[in-house]
Motif scaffolding. Sequence first.
Motif, PDB file in Angstrom:
ATOM      1  N   UNK A 185       0.457  -1.564   0.107  1.00  0.00           N
ATOM      2  CA  UNK A 185      -0.123   0.371   0.373  1.00  0.00           C
ATOM      3  C   UNK A 185       0.497   1.082   0.169  1.00  0.00           C
ATOM      4  N   UNK A 186       2.062   0.973  -0.911  1.00  0.00           N
ATOM      5  CA  UNK A 186       2.815   2.470  -0.645  1.00  0.00           C
ATOM      6  C   UNK A 186       2.027   3.531  -1.960  1.00  0.00           C
ATOM      7  N   UNK A 187       2.317   4.527  -1.476  1.00  0.00           N
ATOM      8  CA  UNK A 187       2.161   6.586  -2.390  1.00  0.00           C
ATOM      9  C   UNK A 187       2.102   6.184  -2.781  1.00  0.00           C
ATOM     10  N   UNK A 188       1.562   6.565  -3.794  1.00  0.00           N
ATOM     11  CA  UNK A 188       1.361   7.167  -5.489  1.00  0.00           C
ATOM     12  C   UNK A 188       2.428   8.501  -5.350  1.00  0.00           C
ATOM     13  N   UNK A 189       3.180   8.993  -5.923  1.00  0.00           N
ATOM     14  CA  UNK A 189       3.151  10.809  -6.205  1.00  0.00           C
ATOM     15  C   UNK A 189       2.868  11.668  -4.551  1.00  0.00           C
ATOM     16  N   UNK A 190       3.313  10.737  -3.441  1.00  0.00           N
ATOM     17  CA  UNK A 190       3.038  11.533  -2.444  1.00  0.00           C
ATOM     18  C   UNK A 190       1.814  12.124  -2.004  1.00  0.00           C
ATOM     19  N   UNK A 191       0.840  11.326  -2.280  1.00  0.00           N
ATOM     20  CA  UNK A 191      -0.798  12.025  -2.528  1.00  0.00           C
ATOM     21  C   UNK A 191      -1.577  10.959  -1.381  1.00  0.00           C
ATOM     22  N   UNK A 192      -1.922  10.860  -0.628  1.00  0.00           N
ATOM     23  CA  UNK A 192      -3.093   9.452  -0.260  1.00  0.00           C
ATOM     24  C   UNK A 192      -4.226   9.733  -0.842  1.00  0.00           C
ATOM     25  N   UNK A 193      -4.947  10.230  -1.688  1.00  0.00           N
ATOM     26  CA  UNK A 193      -5.881  10.639  -2.720  1.00  0.00           C
ATOM     27  C   UNK A 193      -5.933   9.895  -3.151  1.00  0.00           C
ATOM     28  N   UNK A 194      -4.295   9.561  -3.995  1.00  0.00           N
ATOM     29  CA  UNK A 194      -4.417   8.760  -5.148  1.00  0.00           C
ATOM     30  C   UNK A 194      -4.456   6.907  -4.774  1.00  0.00           C
ATOM     31  N   UNK A 195      -5.297   6.331  -5.468  1.00  0.00           N
ATOM     32  CA  UNK A 195      -5.351   4.611  -5.726  1.00  0.00           C
ATOM     33  C   UNK A 195      -3.488   4.036  -5.344  1.00  0.00           C
ATOM     34  N   UNK A 196      -3.620   3.475  -4.065  1.00  0.00           N
ATOM     35  CA  UNK A 196      -3.104   2.890  -3.579  1.00  0.00           C
ATOM     36  C   UNK A 196      -2.733   1.382  -4.233  1.00  0.00           C
ATOM     37  N   UNK A 197      -1.293   1.101  -4.923  1.00  0.00           N
ATOM     38  CA  UNK A 197      -1.279  -0.848  -5.371  1.00  0.00           C
ATOM     39  C   UNK A 197      -1.604  -1.229  -3.994  1.00  0.00           C
ATOM     40  N   UNK A 198      -1.633  -2.753  -4.336  1.00  0.00           N
ATOM     41  CA  UNK A 198      -1.616  -3.723  -3.494  1.00  0.00           C
ATOM     42  C   UNK A 198      -0.311  -3.798  -2.342  1.00  0.00           C
ATOM     43  N   UNK A 199       1.271  -3.846  -3.467  1.00  0.00           N
ATOM     44  CA  UNK A 199       1.906  -4.085  -3.530  1.00  0.00           C
ATOM     45  C   UNK A 199       2.905  -3.208  -4.686  1.00  0.00           C
ATOM     46  N   UNK A 200       4.125  -3.188  -4.210  1.00  0.00           N
ATOM     47  CA  UNK A 200       5.246  -2.413  -5.047  1.00  0.00           C
ATOM     48  C   UNK A 200       6.018  -3.355  -4.587  1.00  0.00           C
ATOM     49  N   UNK A 201       6.924  -3.547  -5.336  1.00  0.00           N
ATOM     50  CA  UNK A 201       8.377  -4.186  -5.538  1.00  0.00           C
ATOM     51  C   UNK A 201       9.761  -3.471  -6.213  1.00  0.00           C
TER      52      UNK A 201
END
Length: 318
Positions: A185-201
Amino acid sequence: MSVELAQNETLEYPFYYNKRGEVPFWDHPLITGYKFLPKGYYPYVTIEAVLSLYLKRRIDDTDIMIIKVLGDAICCNEDQLRRYLSSKISRSDVSQRLERFRKVGLVERWKVRIKSEEDSYKPPAPFVLGIAGYKLLKHYYNKDFFMDPNRWDTLGVGAVQRYVAVNELRCRLIEAKAARNWKWNALVSDNPRIKKPMGVAEIQTPRGNLNLLIERAQMSQDFVGYLKDKLNSWKHVCDEEGKIPVTDFANNMSPVVLFASTLSLAQKLQSDLLLDTFPFTIWVCVEEDMLEEGLDTAFYMPHKDGLKRVRMDFLMKK
């Protein structure tokens, strides 16, 4: 391992069969599950009691390592946990310690079966942190995220399925010695309103490192609508920034990986979402191919005329 669907079963959800005509266990919509407490269960529920386990040497540093690996995985099955720890501790030792942990609430085991087919297949049991394990890790690793055990009462067996399935992909990336970093559940573009991916590798490839944004398609949900919302959210980011930056990850290219249990489900994603039309790279990873032939064989590239299978030799198990 997969199970066959009974012919007289009434379906609430559409089923997407694998090449054997079966529904994979960890994506079966008819799964039921619950926490399975051991005999002699006496959980430690205060931080003082939990810390006394370590201070009185009832648990040691190896025990804490096992609990930390489980906490980082959020929910994985016993086989996966053994593989995560294979370079440190034997498979039998892991199992023996888990059984001891259960009695004091350091970990909890789930029993999962297919409704009305309870004896057909008994998978490796999923494990999550118990209340004592959660308190222990939050004391020693207070900056890290760990799943509060109380949340599983709401998340339910569907979330257990999702995490076990994605942990299989995570485990194989580690076994291929490709994974350098992972975050749920990492942040995308430092924006918590953007939907998060389940995982980032973050993975190593012969052409440089990549950040894989990983999402699971699950039969028991409206996976087309769910993924459409996420992909469109990231499309807006890509249109504005020319890429999909991930907070706390290096400035790498960020392909999206849609993890599907069967090829038939993957083909449904392509036909309904037109994955080839998005402005960023999308790969589909098919679980049935990964389990049968290896992670390096399991990827497909979307094209306007369908999915084209590609081989990624650098993801072979080392």
